[in-house]
Design an enzyme around this catalytic site. Sequence first.
Site, short mmCIF file in Angstrom:
data_model
loop_
_atom_site.label_atom_id
_atom_site.label_comp_id
_atom_site.label_asym_id
_atom_site.label_seq_id
_atom_site.Cartn_x
_atom_site.Cartn_y
_atom_site.Cartn_z
N ALA A 1 2.58 -0.54 4.93
CA ALA A 1 1.79 -0.55 6.16
C ALA A 1 1.24 -1.93 6.52
CB ALA A 1 0.65 0.45 6.06
N ARG B 1 11.41 4.36 14.02
CA ARG B 1 10.15 5.08 13.86
C ARG B 1 9.20 4.78 15.01
NH1 ARG B 1 7.94 5.02 7.93
NH2 ARG B 1 6.62 6.55 8.93
N ASN C 1 8.30 -5.25 -0.12
CA ASN C 1 8.10 -4.07 0.70
C ASN C 1 6.60 -4.02 0.96
OD1 ASN C 1 7.68 -1.59 1.89
ND2 ASN C 1 9.13 -0.51 0.57
N PRO D 1 0.79 -1.23 0.00
CA PRO D 1 0.00 0.00 0.00
C PRO D 1 0.82 1.28 0.00
CG PRO D 1 -0.90 -1.55 1.59
CD PRO D 1 0.39 -2.13 1.08
N ARG E 1 4.73 11.38 -1.87
CA ARG E 1 4.19 11.18 -0.52
C ARG E 1 5.31 11.34 0.50
NH1 ARG E 1 4.12 5.35 2.07
NH2 ARG E 1 2.81 6.16 3.70
N TYR F 1 10.38 9.48 2.69
CA TYR F 1 10.55 8.46 1.65
C TYR F 1 11.34 8.93 0.43
CZ TYR F 1 6.94 6.30 4.48
OH TYR F 1 6.23 5.77 5.53
#
Length: 146
Positions: A78, A108, A75, A11, A19, A24
């Site tokens: 989320a 994070r 990858n 996603p 974004r 990123y």
Amino acid sequence: MPATILVINGPNLNNLGKRDTSMYGTTTLAEIQENISAKAAELGVETRFFQSNHEGSIVDYIQESSAGADGVILNAGALTQVGYSILDALLDAGLPFIEVHLSNIHARERFRQRSVFASKAVGQMAGFGPSGYIYALDHLASVVDC
């Protein structure tokens, strides 16, 4: 016949380059795929790319494509913390896989630090930006004996 590596993105990765560029970067998914393809050509490996914002679609892709593949770069975005159905599909496929994250998920928010894939993956690339895909491809190619 060259080895085939599936490169699967989850996603929101279709929005790379626009974004949260502070997190990123500005590299698009298309640019990442071009770089992976170039490295794959150097290694004598074929790559197939897939991206979906839907967990079930990723599961379907793994089930449909794993028979003709030798490994997976994932990858999950989320879905990293909750993608048990993706993990089950990967385990059922029996292919070695490497987990990739553009950001360092371990630095994070606490909820992002856990991965349902990490304990079954050949390895995890986190925090190397787009280069993480290249490192993953290079290592996975050596794992599948290209």
